[in-house]
Write a protein that holds these residues in place. Structure first.
Motif, mmCIF file in Angstrom:
data_model
loop_
_atom_site.group_PDB
_atom_site.id
_atom_site.type_symbol
_atom_site.label_atom_id
_atom_site.label_comp_id
_atom_site.label_asym_id
_atom_site.label_seq_id
_atom_site.Cartn_x
_atom_site.Cartn_y
_atom_site.Cartn_z
ATOM 1 N N SER A 241 -10.917 -5.895 4.766
ATOM 2 C CA SER A 241 -11.028 -5.380 3.396
ATOM 3 C C SER A 241 -12.454 -4.904 3.112
ATOM 4 O O SER A 241 -12.667 -3.827 2.553
ATOM 5 N N ASP B 57 -2.740 5.293 -0.812
ATOM 6 C CA ASP B 57 -3.958 4.993 -0.062
ATOM 7 C C ASP B 57 -4.701 3.783 -0.603
ATOM 8 O O ASP B 57 -5.762 3.434 -0.087
ATOM 9 N N GLU C 78 -14.659 -3.967 5.336
ATOM 10 C CA GLU C 78 -15.082 -2.902 6.247
ATOM 11 C C GLU C 78 -14.917 -1.515 5.636
ATOM 12 O O GLU C 78 -15.654 -0.587 5.978
ATOM 13 N N ARG C 79 -13.957 -1.351 4.753
ATOM 14 C CA ARG C 79 -13.722 -0.041 4.138
ATOM 15 C C ARG C 79 -14.951 0.470 3.387
ATOM 16 O O ARG C 79 -15.097 1.671 3.175
ATOM 17 N N THR C 80 -15.841 -0.443 2.988
ATOM 18 C CA THR C 80 -17.001 -0.052 2.189
ATOM 19 C C THR C 80 -18.211 0.326 3.038
ATOM 20 O O THR C 80 -19.209 0.795 2.497
ATOM 21 N N LYS D 8 0.845 -1.185 0.000
ATOM 22 C CA LYS D 8 0.000 0.000 0.000
ATOM 23 C C LYS D 8 0.886 1.242 0.000
ATOM 24 O O LYS D 8 1.012 1.927 1.020
ATOM 25 N N ARG E 153 -13.192 0.856 12.639
ATOM 26 C CA ARG E 153 -12.121 0.548 11.691
ATOM 27 C C ARG E 153 -10.769 1.158 12.043
ATOM 28 O O ARG E 153 -9.732 0.629 11.642
ATOM 29 N N ASP E 154 -10.751 2.260 12.787
ATOM 30 C CA ASP E 154 -9.477 2.912 13.088
ATOM 31 C C ASP E 154 -8.922 2.561 14.463
ATOM 32 O O ASP E 154 -7.908 3.126 14.880
ATOM 33 N N GLU F 146 -3.677 -4.156 4.649
ATOM 34 C CA GLU F 146 -4.184 -3.090 5.511
ATOM 35 C C GLU F 146 -3.658 -3.260 6.945
ATOM 36 O O GLU F 146 -3.209 -2.307 7.584
#
Length: 458
Positions: free
Chosen positions: A208, A20, A210-212, A17, A241-242, A451
């Motif tokens: 992966s 971003d 969760e970003r959506t 990565k 998520r963070d 990630e």
């Protein structure tokens, strides 16, 4: 540079990565996914190639000290095969990925071929020399994938997160997991990674996905890979998520060594082995013993493969040939054994499974065994053949939900085998009217691993 490494049962992939967006690197020609397979002119040569690829230093010295016997056998194998210097092009003696498959299919009776070695890493009762052998296979593959990825990226990869199933084996899981993770750790270190961490594959796939998400939800992640099926109940969304520590968000997880390979094996056993005499009549009137026929297709079980290829099995089959009312069928099985074509046979079943996901029937040609040999497979036959492993997969889903004590808001399904309509129908029957979403069936895990690597190593 930091990377995520999916050393999968069916495919291997590496992600980075740099900005971003997760980028999957080319590891098999122009492809981001390399089939998990290795072919060598002799099995002793695998150890030699691992040592040659390692960087000079204490780690390599320790490796050579523990491999004196296999390295001496490699020198003898070179003389017998009339090979040149060990320092010559590695692909003269060993191939990985699609080229390994191509070489095996073109000349199966020569050399040493292994598919999906991850399936064997947690096997019970492995003697130290077999543990070393699997370490060398995994290391050889990891070294190649890493080197190809670095060539594609243009810089070295130093730290990684590797995916792992919840359980590598269903029996004696704690010992199995310890053994398999130790093999993967040593292989990664010998491949040049200075730091190695592991993450459950279903959780990686969930990261992966969760970003959506635009809102918080409880998600059942179902990852049906080639060798294992893993499920995780995870709280996901903007409020989660963070977080640095996600342990409180993981509500339950289950997993077992049952996946796409088991569906292929079940289909091969039910639909193809009768062509080799599995249900043939004996002169005595007794039923045909089936264990050897099932060993022939059980390509994810190292003990079964050893039994099928043994001299004892050859002698047993020769006796069955004399006792069988259709001896020509047993002759086919003897030919399959002698030519080491059982992996090809299961690959035919896998291809048929894929076709039957969309079609009602397909013709399976087995001309590599005998000219004109083949059979017609229909979708109902596939459903009957895979009923038992499919039932266990759905039980794992229900167990994960029970552990969590709450129903999921939605189901996220990923993994190569998850594309099958039969899998999707089984999920719906088990969990009811819950929204079912698909991810990138091959890339979700490696994206999530990448990630996570960025998060823990920054």
């Amino acid at each position: 540079m930091i990377c995520g490494f999916d050393y999968g049962t069916s495919n291997c992939a590496i992600g980075v990565k740099p900005q971003d967006v997760v980028q999957l690197l080319a590891v098999d020609g122009d492809h981001a996914f390399m089939p998990s397979a290795l072919y060598a002119l002799g099995r002793e040569l695998i150890c030699e190639q691992v040592g040659l690829a390692m960087t000079t230093g204490p780690l390599r010295d320790e490796f050579i000290a523990t491999r004196r016997g296999p390295l001496q056998l490699a020198q003898r194998a070179r003389r017998e095969l009339d090979l040149g210097s060990a320092a010559e092009d590695i692909e003269a003696v060993m191939l990985v990925g699609q080229r390994a498959f191509d070489q095996y299919f073109s000349d199966p009776e020569e050399g040493y071929f292994v598919k999906s070695p991850k399936s064997y890493l947690g096997a019970s009762g492995l003697r130290p020399e077999f543990v070393h052998f699997f370490e060398d296979i995994v290391t050889a593959m990891m070294q190649t994938v890493k080197q190809r990825a670095e060539l594609s990226l243009g810089q070295p990869l130093t730290r990684t997160v590797i995916g792992r199933p919840v359980n590598f084996q269903g029996v004696n899981a704690e010992h199995s997991n310890h053994q398999a993770l130790a093999i993967l750790s040593r292989a990664a270190q010998r491949s040049g990674f200075s730091e190695v961490e592991f993450l459950y594959e279903p959780i990686a796939a969930g990261l992966s996905f969760e970003r959506t998400l635009a809102d918080n939800q409880t998600v059942l992640v179902v990852d049906i890979g080639g060798g294992t099926s893993d499920c995780a109940m995870v709280r996901m969304g903007p409020d989660h998520r963070d977080r640095e520590d996600r342990s409180a968000d993981f509500l339950g997880h289950t997993g077992e060594r049952i996946g796409g390979n088991d569906l292929d094996i079940a289909l091969a056993g039910k639909q193809l082995m009768p062509l080799f005499g599995m249900h043939a009549s004996l002169k005595s009137g007794k039923p045909m013993p089936t264990k050897t026929f099932l060993d022939a297709v059980c390509t994810n079980d190292v003990s079964a493969l050893s039994r099928f290829s043994s001299l004892e099995t050859t002698l047993q089959l020769q006796q069955l040939q004399r006792d069988c009312l259709q001896p020509e069928l047993i002759s086919r099985l003897l030919r399959l054994q002698a030519n080491k074509q059982n992996q090809q046979l299961v690959r035919c079943a896998e291809n048929a499974k894929i076709v039957l996901s969309d079609a009602e029937s397909t013709r399976v040609a087995l001309d590599f065994v005998e000219a004109g040999l083949g059979t017609e497979m229909v979708k109902t036959g596939l459903e009957a053949a895979i009923q038992r492993p499919l039932q266990r997969i759905t039980e794992l889903m229900a167990e994960a939900v029970a552990q969590a004590g709450v129903q999921p808001d939605r189901v996220f399904i990923t993994g190569g085998s998850a594309r099958s309509p039969l899998i999707r129908q089984a999920v719906a029957r088990t969990l009811g009217d819950i929204p079912l979403l698909d991810g990138d069936h091959f890339g979700s895990v490696v994206s999530g691993l990448t990630e996570w690597a960025q998060r823990i190593y920054r």
